[in-house]
Motif scaffolding. Structure first.
Motif, PDB file in Angstrom:
ATOM      1  N   ALA A 109      -2.322  10.118  -4.585  1.00 37.39           N
ATOM      2  CA  ALA A 109      -2.371  10.777  -3.284  1.00 37.39           C
ATOM      3  C   ALA A 109      -3.313  10.065  -2.318  1.00 37.39           C
ATOM      4  N   ASP A 110      -4.070   9.100  -2.807  1.00 38.15           N
ATOM      5  CA  ASP A 110      -4.930   8.282  -1.959  1.00 38.15           C
ATOM      6  C   ASP A 110      -4.273   6.915  -1.765  1.00 38.15           C
ATOM      7  N   TRP A 111      -4.533   6.280  -0.621  1.00 41.67           N
ATOM      8  CA  TRP A 111      -3.992   4.943  -0.392  1.00 41.67           C
ATOM      9  C   TRP A 111      -4.462   4.007  -1.490  1.00 41.67           C
ATOM     10  N   ARG A 112      -3.529   3.239  -2.009  1.00 41.30           N
ATOM     11  CA  ARG A 112      -3.840   2.271  -3.058  1.00 41.30           C
ATOM     12  C   ARG A 112      -2.872   1.110  -2.936  1.00 41.30           C
ATOM     13  N   ARG A 113      -3.320  -0.073  -3.288  1.00 44.80           N
ATOM     14  CA  ARG A 113      -2.482  -1.274  -3.222  1.00 44.80           C
ATOM     15  C   ARG A 113      -1.862  -1.523  -4.604  1.00 44.80           C
ATOM     16  N   TYR A 114      -0.571  -1.790  -4.621  1.00 48.07           N
ATOM     17  CA  TYR A 114       0.166  -2.024  -5.865  1.00 48.07           C
ATOM     18  C   TYR A 114       0.768  -3.421  -5.834  1.00 48.07           C
ATOM     19  N   THR A 115       0.829  -4.049  -6.997  1.00 52.16           N
ATOM     20  CA  THR A 115       1.424  -5.375  -7.139  1.00 52.16           C
ATOM     21  C   THR A 115       2.753  -5.219  -7.867  1.00 52.16           C
ATOM     22  N   GLU A 131       0.847  -1.184   0.000  1.00 54.22           N
ATOM     23  CA  GLU A 131       0.000   0.000   0.000  1.00 54.22           C
ATOM     24  C   GLU A 131       0.885   1.237   0.000  1.00 54.22           C
ATOM     25  N   LEU A 132       0.613   2.135  -0.933  1.00 48.36           N
ATOM     26  CA  LEU A 132       1.386   3.374  -1.054  1.00 48.36           C
ATOM     27  C   LEU A 132       0.453   4.571  -1.174  1.00 48.36           C
ATOM     28  N   ARG A 133       0.976   5.713  -0.751  1.00 46.14           N
ATOM     29  CA  ARG A 133       0.268   6.987  -0.913  1.00 46.14           C
ATOM     30  C   ARG A 133       1.326   8.051  -1.152  1.00 46.14           C
ATOM     31  N   SER A 134       1.176   8.824  -2.222  1.00 46.50           N
ATOM     32  CA  SER A 134       2.146   9.882  -2.520  1.00 46.50           C
ATOM     33  C   SER A 134       1.695  11.199  -1.905  1.00 46.50           C
ATOM     34  N   PHE A 135       2.633  12.107  -1.705  1.00 44.42           N
ATOM     35  CA  PHE A 135       2.331  13.427  -1.123  1.00 44.42           C
ATOM     36  C   PHE A 135       3.000  14.498  -1.956  1.00 44.42           C
ATOM     37  N   ALA A 192       0.577  14.963  -4.264  1.00 38.56           N
ATOM     38  CA  ALA A 192      -0.194  14.580  -5.453  1.00 38.56           C
ATOM     39  C   ALA A 192       0.472  13.358  -6.073  1.00 38.56           C
ATOM     40  N   GLN A 193      -0.026  12.946  -7.234  1.00 38.09           N
ATOM     41  CA  GLN A 193       0.517  11.778  -7.923  1.00 38.09           C
ATOM     42  C   GLN A 193       2.017  11.931  -8.152  1.00 38.09           C
ATOM     43  N   ARG A 194       2.751  10.822  -7.997  1.00 39.48           N
ATOM     44  CA  ARG A 194       4.210  10.812  -8.219  1.00 39.48           C
ATOM     45  C   ARG A 194       4.615   9.541  -8.949  1.00 39.48           C
ATOM     46  N   ARG A 195       5.622   9.688  -9.796  1.00 39.29           N
ATOM     47  CA  ARG A 195       6.253   8.518 -10.432  1.00 39.29           C
ATOM     48  C   ARG A 195       7.216   7.921  -9.420  1.00 39.29           C
ATOM     49  N   VAL A 196       7.105   6.618  -9.234  1.00 40.82           N
ATOM     50  CA  VAL A 196       7.923   5.913  -8.246  1.00 40.82           C
ATOM     51  C   VAL A 196       8.624   4.748  -8.939  1.00 40.82           C
ATOM     52  N   SER A 197       9.947   4.740  -8.869  1.00 41.64           N
ATOM     53  CA  SER A 197      10.695   3.606  -9.410  1.00 41.64           C
ATOM     54  C   SER A 197      10.856   2.567  -8.313  1.00 41.64           C
TER      55      SER A 197
END
Length: 105
Positions: A53-59, A27-31, A33-38
């Protein structure tokens, strides 16, 4: 410069009892606003995702883990933001990415 880069990274240590293919559910949340994450495994780039910027689960498929400890690094492409500049509360922390629950499958 090294310390500044560290503030834009999150590290998750995973342990595999034996070599195995693995997928990290995180689960990740950016601050703010939306961010590119490597994301990298033991320093090897594996992909880029768009964190919201909202909590979301990533695979994140990690491929084959070696036995023992491995480090997953999540790094924001854009610089961290001073929290107080957005929130107006005087918070001096540099924020970019929050990590919530995670599991390794």
């Amino acid at each position: 410069a090294h310390a500044h880069r560290e503030r834009q990274q999150a590290h998750v240590t995973v342990v595999a009892p034996e070599p195995a293919d693995a997928v990290l559910e995180i689960e990740l949340r950016s601050f703010p606003a939306q961010r590119r994450v490597s994301w990298l495994l033991d320093g090897r780039p594996l992909g880029v995702l768009e964190a919201t910027a909202d909590w979301r689960r990533y695979t994140l498929p990690l491929g084959r883990l070696r036995a023992g400890e491995s480090t997953v690094t999540l790094g924001c492409v854009s610089p961290a933001t001073v929290a107080g500049d957005i929130l107006g509360n005087g918070d001096p922390r540099l924020l970019a990415l929050a990590v919530g629950d995670w599991t390794l499958d």
